[in-house]
Enzyme design. Structure first.
Site, short mmCIF file in Angstrom:
data_model
loop_
_atom_site.label_atom_id
_atom_site.label_comp_id
_atom_site.label_asym_id
_atom_site.label_seq_id
_atom_site.Cartn_x
_atom_site.Cartn_y
_atom_site.Cartn_z
N LYS A 87 0.87 -1.24 -0.14
CA LYS A 87 -0.09 -0.15 -0.04
C LYS A 87 0.89 1.23 0.11
CE LYS A 87 -1.65 2.98 2.27
NZ LYS A 87 -1.37 4.24 1.53
N GLU A 114 10.68 1.84 9.84
CA GLU A 114 11.47 2.89 9.69
C GLU A 114 10.68 4.24 9.86
OE1 GLU A 114 14.81 2.31 8.82
OE2 GLU A 114 14.74 0.64 7.91
N CYS A 139 13.68 11.66 6.03
CA CYS A 139 13.58 11.21 7.55
C CYS A 139 15.08 11.43 8.21
CB CYS A 139 13.22 9.77 7.79
SG CYS A 139 13.51 8.70 6.58
N GLU A 192 10.92 16.36 14.32
CA GLU A 192 11.36 16.53 12.87
C GLU A 192 10.50 17.80 12.03
OE1 GLU A 192 9.68 12.65 10.83
OE2 GLU A 192 11.69 12.74 10.07
P1 ADP Z 1 3.42 10.65 6.87
O1 ADP Z 1 3.71 11.73 7.80
O2 ADP Z 1 4.87 10.36 6.03
O3 ADP Z 1 2.43 10.75 5.80
P2 ADP Z 1 2.44 8.22 7.80
O4 ADP Z 1 2.65 7.45 8.65
O5 ADP Z 1 1.07 8.81 7.75
O6 ADP Z 1 3.23 9.37 7.47
O7 ADP Z 1 2.41 7.63 6.37
C1 ADP Z 1 3.06 6.56 5.88
C2 ADP Z 1 2.04 5.40 5.29
O8 ADP Z 1 1.30 4.84 6.27
C3 ADP Z 1 1.30 5.84 4.11
O9 ADP Z 1 1.38 4.86 3.37
C4 ADP Z 1 -0.23 5.89 4.83
O10 ADP Z 1 -1.26 5.74 4.01
C5 ADP Z 1 -0.02 4.90 5.88
N1 ADP Z 1 -0.68 4.89 6.85
C6 ADP Z 1 -1.30 5.98 7.61
N2 ADP Z 1 -2.31 6.00 8.46
C7 ADP Z 1 -2.03 4.49 8.67
C8 ADP Z 1 -2.87 3.41 9.81
N3 ADP Z 1 -3.54 3.97 10.92
N4 ADP Z 1 -2.49 2.37 9.43
C9 ADP Z 1 -1.82 1.94 8.55
N5 ADP Z 1 -1.26 2.64 7.63
C10 ADP Z 1 -1.39 4.22 7.50
#
Ligand code: ADP
Length: 475
Positions: free
Chosen positions: A171, A246, A280, A378
């Site tokens: 995903k 990560e 990051c 960050e």
């Molecule tokens: P960023 O701040 O880099 O957007 P996120 O952790 O929100 O970091 O997003 C990184 C990935 O995790 C994306 O693919 C996002 O769709 C996914 N993501 C966001 N929320 C969730 C969740 N609750 N469970 C699983 N994946 C998630």
């Protein structure tokens, strides 16, 4: 307008409901992708689970061939992929090309590493036994990736997974699905069999929930925020999945009085302004030894004044827009907070007004104190926050005083200082006189809350392998 489709068990699929993808430079709709959810997530695991035994049973030489075919196809489509990366993530085109090459390095590296998944024999303590260790792929792997490296974060996970014999459900970030879909389309073109790789776009939470609850998914590999990483770790406990996380960083950048100032400035520019600071391992907090503060500041400001912000599709642009309003607000808040607490803005600190995207001018601020947000969290934007220090012990103590532990940078020309810094910084990655430490063949990962496990290098494939010990009583 682009219209993406998901790839589930060897079929390209759509949904009636769509998700829009914006170009962060223009804020125009770039295209739409399906809004997949739990049902599609399950179908993807069905496909990956069905494909697993056959993929795992192939020889590593077979899997090498598939990965190399994929690698060559990516190389042939580098311009198209780079353009997609710039359009959906905003990073300058030249940087996007560099990312595709970097992403593709992982595929070639793990195609080779597949051939080195060695086992072991262990001397027994009594005769008549043969003790063996063999490595086996963990099974179906769920990969969840971020938007700041739309290609590299995918190949860094998928390449070792496939090399190890695992199958994958992916995903990508909602902001950057098109790069992911193109990469998977090329994997299909490379002949990677049905079900071995699957990609879903849509509702992250719904998709992740189904994958987390499904015991057939044996590993989750994630790059993203600490907040989501912690949630995934909790959810993985129910079926005891393996995890690679990560997460964020808040990298210190130490300039000793014995540093070569030109090298330190070059390292600062590389480390801070790549992808507009949305990296990051980007340097965040700059600790400069008192005696060299003036010289470093002057040289830094001169280089920063040469940087241009704008639409990454245009020639000569060094810094593109931030990915969205949320990141923009955070960056501006860090600047405002620093100002309020007594920092001096030497350059930048404001929005670049000549485009609709969320652009912040490259910013350098000094007199930063450890209580400022930019010194604690960050920033994920083009902001250099500087403070001075007197002794290296003080710099290391302040650098380590954080829950983050991904990357740190240190610049000195003295060997004893170099070793002192490298050994005492509590970080998974230390750039010693080097602002760009990333490469496919090295371990990437963090201490403390910055994550679990390592990606890249020969370390990176181990997380996709189970260790099986076989005790064979031969007499
Ligand atoms: P960023 O701040 O880099 O957007 P996120 O952790 O929100 O970091 O997003 C990184 C990935 O995790 C994306 O693919 C996002 O769709 C996914 N993501 C966001 N929320 C969730 C969740 N609750 N469970 C699983 N994946 C998630």
């Amino acid at each position: 307008m682009l219209h993406g489709q998901m790839y589930v068990n060897g079929h390209w699929m759509d949904t009636e409901k769509k998700k829009k993808v914006l170009n962060p430079a223009t804020l125009e709709v770039l295209g739409t992708v399906p809004s997949g959810g739990g049902e599609e997530a399950k179908q993807a695991v069905d496909g990956a689970a069905e494909a697993f035994p056959e993929w795992a049973a192939r020889t590593v030489y077979d899997r090498h061939e598939y990965l190399m075919k994929w690698h060559h196809l990516i190389r042939a489509h580098i311009d198209e992929l780079a353009k997609l990366i710039t359009l959906e993530s905003g990073k300058p085109l030249q940087e996007a090309r560099g990312e595709v090459q970097y992403a593709n390095d992982y595929i070639a590296w793990y195609a080779e590493e597949a051939k080195r998944i060695y086992g072991e024999t262990i001397p027994p303590s009594s005769s008549g036994k043969t003790l063996m260790v063999r490595k086996e792929p963990v099974g179906v792997v769920a990969a969840i990736t971020p938007w700041n490296f739309p290609a590299a974060m995918i190949t860094r996970k998928i390449a070792p997974a496939l090399a190890a014999g695992c199958t994958v459900v992916l995903k990508p970030a909602e902001q950057t699905p098109f790069t992911a879909l193109k990469l998977i389309q090329l994997a299909e073109q490379a002949g990677i069999p049905q079900g071995v790789v699957n990609v879903l776009t849509g509702e992250a939470k719904d998709i992740a929930k189904v994958w987390q609850q499904d015991a057939r998914v044996r590993k989750v590999t994630f790059t993203g925020s600490i907040e989501v990483g912690k949630q995934l770790m909790k959810d993985a406990a129910d079926t005891m999945k393996k995890l690679s996380l990560e997460l964020g960083g808040q990298a210190p950048f130490i300039v000793s009085k014995h540093a070569d100032i030109d090298k330190a400035v070059e390292g600062a520019i590389q480390s801070k302004f790549r992808n507009g600071g949305q990296v990051c391992i980007a340097a965040n907090r700059f600790y400069v030894q008192e005696e060299r503060m003036e010289a470093f500041t002057e040289a830094l400001l001169s280089k920063v004044s040469e940087l241009t912000c704008g639409n990454g599709m245009e020639e000569g642009v060094d810094i593109g827009p931030l990915i969205n309003e949320q990141i923009y607000e955070k960056v501006m808040n860090h600047i405002a907070d620093a100002k309020e607490k007594g920092a001096t803005i030497l350059t930048g600190g404001t929005t670049q007004e000549d485009g609709p995207g969320y652009m912040v001018k490259p910013t350098v601020l000094t007199n930063a104190t450890d209580d400022m947000l930019c010194m604690q969290e960050e920033t994920f934007g083009p902001v250099i926050a500087m403070t001075s220090f007197q002794t290296l012990e003080e710099a290391v103590r302040r650098a380590n005083n954080t829950s983050y532990g991904l990357a740190a940078y240190a610049f000195t020309e003295q060997l004893d200082e170099a070793f002192y810094l490298a050994e005492n910084l509590e970080y998974g990655i230390v750039g010693l006189n080097d602002g760009r430490p990333s490469a496919a063949q090295v371990p990437f990962g963090g201490y403390k809350e910055s994550g679990i496990g390592r990606e890249g290098g020969h370390y990176g494939i181990q997380d996709f392998l189970e260790i099986k010990y076989i005790s064979f009583a031969t007499s």
